[in-house]
Motif scaffolding. Structure first.
Motif, PDB file in Angstrom:
ATOM      1  N   SER A 152      12.408  52.100  31.930  1.00 59.24           N
ATOM      2  CA  SER A 152      11.653  52.036  33.319  1.00 59.24           C
ATOM      3  C   SER A 152      12.508  51.347  34.415  1.00 59.24           C
ATOM      4  CB  SER A 152      10.492  50.590  33.602  1.00 59.24           C
ATOM      5  OG  SER A 152      11.056  49.268  32.453  1.00 59.24           O
ATOM      6  N   SER A 153      13.730  51.193  33.968  1.00 59.27           N
ATOM      7  CA  SER A 153      14.761  50.372  34.840  1.00 59.27           C
ATOM      8  C   SER A 153      16.181  50.115  33.748  1.00 59.27           C
ATOM      9  CB  SER A 153      14.135  48.561  34.858  1.00 59.27           C
ATOM     10  OG  SER A 153      14.441  48.164  34.071  1.00 59.27           O
ATOM     11  N   GLY A 154      17.279  49.885  34.503  1.00 53.96           N
ATOM     12  CA  GLY A 154      18.615  49.856  33.983  1.00 53.96           C
ATOM     13  C   GLY A 154      19.836  51.375  34.803  1.00 53.96           C
ATOM     14  N   SER A 155      20.997  50.777  33.950  1.00 56.63           N
ATOM     15  CA  SER A 155      21.973  51.889  34.644  1.00 56.63           C
ATOM     16  C   SER A 155      22.849  51.936  33.478  1.00 56.63           C
ATOM     17  CB  SER A 155      22.365  51.454  36.170  1.00 56.63           C
ATOM     18  OG  SER A 155      23.642  50.797  36.063  1.00 56.63           O
ATOM     19  N   GLY A 156      23.918  52.478  33.912  1.00 58.52           N
ATOM     20  CA  GLY A 156      25.014  52.704  32.823  1.00 58.52           C
ATOM     21  C   GLY A 156      26.354  51.887  33.930  1.00 58.52           C
ATOM     22  N   ASN A 157      25.692  51.593  34.820  1.00 59.97           N
ATOM     23  CA  ASN A 157      27.193  50.725  35.517  1.00 59.97           C
ATOM     24  C   ASN A 157      28.049  49.505  34.968  1.00 59.97           C
ATOM     25  OD1 ASN A 157      26.174  52.297  37.361  1.00 59.97           O
ATOM     26  ND2 ASN A 157      25.757  50.832  38.650  1.00 59.97           N
ATOM     27  N   SER A 158      29.394  49.410  35.400  1.00 62.40           N
ATOM     28  CA  SER A 158      29.466  47.965  34.631  1.00 62.40           C
ATOM     29  C   SER A 158      30.115  46.593  34.878  1.00 62.40           C
ATOM     30  CB  SER A 158      31.781  48.934  34.878  1.00 62.40           C
ATOM     31  OG  SER A 158      31.493  48.748  35.939  1.00 62.40           O
ATOM     32  N   PHE A 159      28.881  46.965  35.812  1.00 64.00           N
ATOM     33  CA  PHE A 159      28.618  44.956  35.951  1.00 64.00           C
ATOM     34  C   PHE A 159      28.115  44.608  34.374  1.00 64.00           C
ATOM     35  CE2 PHE A 159      24.832  42.817  36.952  1.00 64.00           C
ATOM     36  CZ  PHE A 159      26.003  41.169  37.247  1.00 64.00           C
ATOM     37  N   ILE A 160      27.854  45.826  34.405  1.00 61.01           N
ATOM     38  CA  ILE A 160      27.079  44.538  32.796  1.00 61.01           C
ATOM     39  C   ILE A 160      27.831  45.958  31.550  1.00 61.01           C
ATOM     40  CG2 ILE A 160      24.555  44.713  31.551  1.00 61.01           C
ATOM     41  CD1 ILE A 160      23.552  44.225  33.075  1.00 61.01           C
ATOM     42  N   TYR A 161      27.698  46.675  31.474  1.00 50.81           N
ATOM     43  CA  TYR A 161      28.527  47.628  30.648  1.00 50.81           C
ATOM     44  C   TYR A 161      29.356  47.950  31.183  1.00 50.81           C
ATOM     45  CZ  TYR A 161      23.492  47.962  29.840  1.00 50.81           C
ATOM     46  OH  TYR A 161      22.311  47.556  29.629  1.00 50.81           O
ATOM     47  N   GLY A 162      30.786  46.976  31.052  1.00 53.22           N
ATOM     48  CA  GLY A 162      31.818  46.694  31.236  1.00 53.22           C
ATOM     49  C   GLY A 162      32.437  47.264  30.115  1.00 53.22           C
ATOM     50  N   PRO A 163      34.010  48.530  29.972  1.00 52.24           N
ATOM     51  CA  PRO A 163      34.131  49.404  28.749  1.00 52.24           C
ATOM     52  C   PRO A 163      36.020  48.981  28.307  1.00 52.24           C
ATOM     53  CG  PRO A 163      35.281  50.077  31.038  1.00 52.24           C
ATOM     54  CD  PRO A 163      33.965  49.197  31.281  1.00 52.24           C
ATOM     55  N   ASN A 164      36.069  47.018  28.978  1.00 53.11           N
ATOM     56  CA  ASN A 164      37.131  46.481  28.332  1.00 53.11           C
ATOM     57  C   ASN A 164      37.438  46.704  27.135  1.00 53.11           C
ATOM     58  OD1 ASN A 164      36.799  46.057  31.109  1.00 53.11           O
ATOM     59  ND2 ASN A 164      38.598  44.282  30.735  1.00 53.11           N
ATOM     60  N   PHE A 165      36.418  45.869  26.207  1.00 52.49           N
ATOM     61  CA  PHE A 165      36.730  45.962  24.534  1.00 52.49           C
ATOM     62  C   PHE A 165      36.778  47.533  23.668  1.00 52.49           C
ATOM     63  CE2 PHE A 165      33.589  42.108  26.639  1.00 52.49           C
ATOM     64  CZ  PHE A 165      35.548  41.383  26.272  1.00 52.49           C
ATOM     65  N   PHE A 166      36.000  48.280  24.109  1.00 58.51           N
ATOM     66  CA  PHE A 166      35.748  49.501  24.049  1.00 58.51           C
ATOM     67  C   PHE A 166      37.121  50.048  23.827  1.00 58.51           C
ATOM     68  CE2 PHE A 166      31.621  48.774  23.142  1.00 58.51           C
ATOM     69  CZ  PHE A 166      30.855  48.712  22.200  1.00 58.51           C
ATOM     70  N   VAL A 167      37.718  50.553  25.010  1.00 59.85           N
ATOM     71  CA  VAL A 167      39.183  51.338  25.545  1.00 59.85           C
ATOM     72  C   VAL A 167      40.221  50.444  24.568  1.00 59.85           C
ATOM     73  CG1 VAL A 167      38.240  52.494  27.745  1.00 59.85           C
ATOM     74  CG2 VAL A 167      39.216  50.005  27.544  1.00 59.85           C
ATOM     75  N   GLY A 168      40.165  48.412  24.950  1.00 64.20           N
ATOM     76  CA  GLY A 168      41.357  48.156  24.356  1.00 64.20           C
ATOM     77  C   GLY A 168      41.190  48.921  22.487  1.00 64.20           C
ATOM     78  N   GLU A 169      40.146  49.322  21.796  1.00 63.17           N
ATOM     79  CA  GLU A 169      39.665  49.561  20.621  1.00 63.17           C
ATOM     80  C   GLU A 169      40.266  51.038  20.751  1.00 63.17           C
ATOM     81  OE1 GLU A 169      39.451  48.178  18.160  1.00 63.17           O
ATOM     82  OE2 GLU A 169      39.270  46.040  18.975  1.00 63.17           O
ATOM     83  N   GLY A 170      40.873  52.028  21.176  1.00 69.62           N
ATOM     84  CA  GLY A 170      41.353  52.867  21.194  1.00 69.62           C
ATOM     85  C   GLY A 170      39.734  54.821  20.962  1.00 69.62           C
ATOM     86  N   VAL A 171      38.815  54.155  22.465  1.00 69.64           N
ATOM     87  CA  VAL A 171      37.760  55.021  22.785  1.00 69.64           C
ATOM     88  C   VAL A 171      37.305  55.086  23.878  1.00 69.64           C
ATOM     89  CG1 VAL A 171      37.008  54.682  19.652  1.00 69.64           C
ATOM     90  CG2 VAL A 171      35.980  53.375  22.327  1.00 69.64           C
ATOM     91  N   VAL A 172      37.073  56.167  24.129  1.00 66.61           N
ATOM     92  CA  VAL A 172      36.782  56.723  25.198  1.00 66.61           C
ATOM     93  C   VAL A 172      35.339  56.202  25.243  1.00 66.61           C
ATOM     94  CG1 VAL A 172      36.311  58.678  26.537  1.00 66.61           C
ATOM     95  CG2 VAL A 172      38.158  58.944  25.377  1.00 66.61           C
ATOM     96  N   LEU A 173      35.181  55.817  26.310  1.00 65.97           N
ATOM     97  CA  LEU A 173      33.553  55.062  26.141  1.00 65.97           C
ATOM     98  C   LEU A 173      33.235  55.937  28.004  1.00 65.97           C
ATOM     99  CD1 LEU A 173      31.778  53.296  25.771  1.00 65.97           C
ATOM    100  CD2 LEU A 173      32.208  51.874  27.552  1.00 65.97           C
ATOM    101  N   VAL A 174      31.398  56.359  27.284  1.00 65.34           N
ATOM    102  CA  VAL A 174      31.374  57.209  28.473  1.00 65.34           C
ATOM    103  C   VAL A 174      29.471  56.297  28.789  1.00 65.34           C
ATOM    104  CG1 VAL A 174      29.818  59.514  29.011  1.00 65.34           C
ATOM    105  CG2 VAL A 174      32.016  59.672  28.453  1.00 65.34           C
TER     106      VAL A 174
END
Length: 556
Positions: free
Chosen positions: A131-153
C-alpha cells in the motif's frame, strides 16, 4: 617534433578507445525508450558508480489503463536526463513521501559500477504492505551493492487499490502492481546489458511485501525466465496478510466507503476510473482500521487470483499460492528466504494505540486461531487450538500487558515465521536447486526501526530492522566507526546477498568475510543464524515451529 607527433597520435588513439554512449558521452546510454544521461557518484573511498534515476518503463496507467496491466512506455525524443527519481505511485504516508493523484509513476533506477561489463544484476522490490513505498535511494541507497560489483535496479510499482483492486472478473482482474514489476523485469532483460549488467544473471529480492512479491514472482507463470535467483526477506505469498481470497467484496466495500452506488462491476469500475487516486486512498482502511486480530488476515489490497479468460490481460496468479507450491508449479531457482526473530515486536505498542485490545481477545479467545485454517468457531478443533495456543505462549493466562512480549512472539510466528518456514520446506522438498533459510537476530546501531519504536529493552530484530544492514539510508544514522559491530554485520549481510547473486551460494569457499558455511535446506530444516554469533543450525525457533507444525498436522 616526431616525438610530439607520436605522442599526439598515441593520445588520440587512447581517447578514442574509451567506450562512450551514442553521443560520445560515456554517461549517455541507449534504452528501448530512448537515450538517457546519468551521473557519476561516489560510493566511498576509491569507489564510484553510474547512476540513472527515473527511467520510465511503463506508460502512465490512467483513464482506461487504470485497473489494467501496464503497457511499455512510448519513449521520448532526444536525451532524457536521469538524475532525479520519478514520482512515487499515489499513496498516503510520510515515510516515502506523499503523491496524491499523479499516476505517471512507472519508472526505475539503475546503479552500475561499470557500464562496460556484464555484471550480475540485483532487482530490489520494496515493501510497504502493498500500500506504500518506492524504490528511491533515500531509503534504498545503492552504495554497498555497487561496491560489491553488482548492478542494482529498483523500481516503482502501483500500490493500494490502484495496484491490487479486483472485481474477480474481466472488469478489473487485479494484480496490476505485480504486473508492473514483471514489466520492469522485461525492461531489464531488454536494456540492462547497456548498463553493464548481465540479463542472464538476474536476482530478484525484496522485504516484507517485497519479500512476498518476490515469492509471487517465483509462483507466477508470467514471470518465468525473467530472473535466475531470488531472495525473500520477511515475506511469503502464504503469510496470512499477503493473499486476498475475496477481492470482489473488498472492492465493493471500498465503493461503499466512498459513497459510490453501482449497478454491476462494470459500472463500479467505470466510476472508480473517474475518481481521484487520493479519494480511493483516503477511503482505504489503515492498520488501526483492520479488524482484530490485525495482520492475521489479508490486507485489503494485495495479490489475488486472476480470473480466467480475460485476454489480452496476462494471468499473473492462476491458482492459490499454496496450491501452486504443493503442485511444484513454480520457477525452480536458487532461493534464499527467512525472517527476523522479533518481526512483530511492534505489537508491544498495540495496547497503547488500542486500549481495548486485551478485552477483545479475552472475550473471544478463539480469534487466536489462524483464519486461513478455516476452522469453525465453537468447534472442538477451534477450542482445542485456542487452548493449545494459550498454554504454549501465555501459560494459560489471560492476555494483558503482563504478557505483551509473549504476544509479540505469537504474532511473529503466525504472521511471518510459520508461513516462511513452510515455504522453505515445500520449495526445498520439490526443487533440486538450493534453498537457503535464515533467521536474522542481530541487534546493533543499525536496527533503526527498533530504535525508532523505542524497543531497545526487548531482545531481537523487529520487522524491517534488516534493511539498514543492506542499504545506505540518507543521513541516517550518524557515521559509525569501521569496527562497530553493526558495520561488521552490514559487511557480512551485503556480502552474503551479493555472493548469492554472483554464484548461487551465499558462502562460497575462501570468502574472507562470509567465513561460516551456510548449508541449504536438506530435509532437516537447516538454517543460518545471522546474529551476534553467526552459525549454521537446524530448526529456527525450534519448539515454536514444531508447535505450529503439530497443530497444522492435527487438522489433516
Amino acid at each position: 617534433m616526431l616525438k610530439v607527433l607520436t605522442l599526439i597520435v598515441f593520445t588520440v588513439a587512447v581517447v578514442s578507445s574509451i567506450p562512450a554512449g551514442p553521443t560520445n558521452d560515456p554517461l549517455v546510454v541507449q534504452t528501448t525508450g530512448g537515450l538517457v544521461r546519468g551521473e557519476r557518484l561516489s560510493c566511498g573511498l576509491l569507489c564510484n558508480y553510474s547512476s540513472f534515476k527515473g527511467i520510465p518503463y511503463g506508460k502512465a496507467p490512467v483513464g482506461e489503463l487504470r485497473f489494467r496491466a501496464p503497457l511499455p512506455h512510448e519513449g521520448w525524443e532526444g536525451i532524457r536526463e536521469a538524475n532525479e527519481h520519478g514520482l512515487i505511485c499515489p499513496q498516503n504516508g510520510i515515510l516515502f513521501g506523499s503523491n496524491a493523484d499523479d499516476e505517471d509513476c512507472l519508472s526505475l533506477n539503475v546503479y552500475s559500477p561499470n557500464l562496460n561489463r556484464r555484471l550480475p544484476v540485483m532487482v530490489w522490490i520494496y515493501g510497504g504492505s502493498f500500500s506504500s513505498g518506492s524504490g528511491n535511494s533515500f531509503i534504498y541507497g545503492p552504495n554497498f551493492f555497487v561496491g560489491e560489483g553488482v548492478v542494482l535496479v529498483t523500481m516503482n510499482y502501483r500500490v493500494g487499490a490502484l495496484g491490487f483492486l479486483s472485481t474477480g472478473d474481466e472488469n478489473a482482474p487485479g494484480n496490476y502492481g505485480m504486473k508492473d514489476i514483471i514489466l520492469s523485469l522485461k525492461w531489464v532483460q531488454d536494456n540492462i546489458a547497456n548498463f553493464g549488467g548481465d540479463p542472464n544473471d538476474v536476482t530478484i529480492f525484496g522485504e516484507s511485501a517485497g519479500g512476498a512479491a518476490t515469492h509471487y514472482l517465483i509462483l507466477s507463470p508470467e514471470a518465468k525466465g525473467l530472473f535466475h535467483k531470488a531472495i525473500s526477506q520477511s515475506g511469503s505469498a502464504i503469510n496470512p496478510w499477503a493473499y486476498q481470497p475475496d477481492p470482489e467484496a473488498v472492492a465493493h466495500q471500498l465503493a461503499k466507503d466512498m459513497g459510490i452506488t453501482f449497478t454491476d462491476n462494470a459500472d463500479l469500475i467505470r466510476q472508480l476510473r473517474e475518481a481521484k487516486p487520493s479519494e480511493m486512498n483516503h477511503a482505504t482502511p489503515g492498520m488501526l482500521d483492520y479488524p482484530i486480530p490485525r495482520g492475521h488476515s489479508a490486507i485489503p489490497f494485495v495479490p489475488s487470483l486472476d480470473p480466467a479468460n480475460v485476454a489480452p490481460e496476462e494471468r499473473f496468479l492462476p491458482e492459490e499460492p499454496i496450491v501452486l507450491m504443493n503442485k511444484g508449479e513454480f520457477a525452480r531457482v536458487p532461493y534464499v528466504t527467512g525472517f527476523n526473530d522479533g518481526e512483530s515486536l511492534f505489537n508491544i505498542l498495540e495496547d497503547f494505540l488500542d486500549p481495548n485490545i486485551w478485552d477483545y481477545y479475552n472475550s473471544q479467545p478463539e480469534i487466536m486461531v489462524p483464519r486461513t485454517w478455516n476452522v469453525s468457531k465453537g468447534s472442538d478443533e477451534s477450542i482445542s487450538i485456542t487452548n493449545d495456543i494459550s498454554q504454549f505462549y501465555f501459560a494459560g493466562r489471560q492476555l494483558s500487558r503482563d504478557v505483551r512480549y509473549q504476544y509479540t512472539q505469537y504474532n511473529t510466528d503466525l504472521m511471518f515465521a510459520f508461513g516462511i518456514d513452510q515455504t522453505a520446506n515445500i520449495h526445498a522438498s520439490i526443487q533440486d536447486e538450493p534453498v537457503y533459510y535464515y533467521k536474522f537476530s542481530f541487534t546493533g546501531a543499525l536496527n533503526l526501526v527498533k530504535q525508532l519504536l523505542l524497543l531497545q529493552n526487548y531482545p531481537g530484530a523487529v520487522h524491517a530492522d534488516d534493511i539498514p544492514y543492506l542499504f545506505q539510508i540518507t543521513s541516517i544514522p550518524a557515521p559509525l566507526l569501521p569496527n562497530n559491530p553493526a558495520i561488521i554485520m552490514r559487511r557480512l549481510m551485503v556480502r552474503l546477498w551479493t555472493n548469492f547473486a554472483k554464484t548461487g551460494n551465499p558462502t562460497p569457499p575462501n570468502d574472507p568475510i562470509a567465513t561460516v558455511p551456510w548449508q541449504p535446506v536438506d530435509g532437516d530444516q537447516q538454517y543460518y543464524e545471522i546474529g551476534t554469533v553467526v552459525f549454521s543450525g537446524r530448526n529456527p525457533h525450534g519448539d515454536r515451529m514444531q508447535f505450529w507444525n503439530e497443530m497444522k498436522y492435527k487438522l489433516h
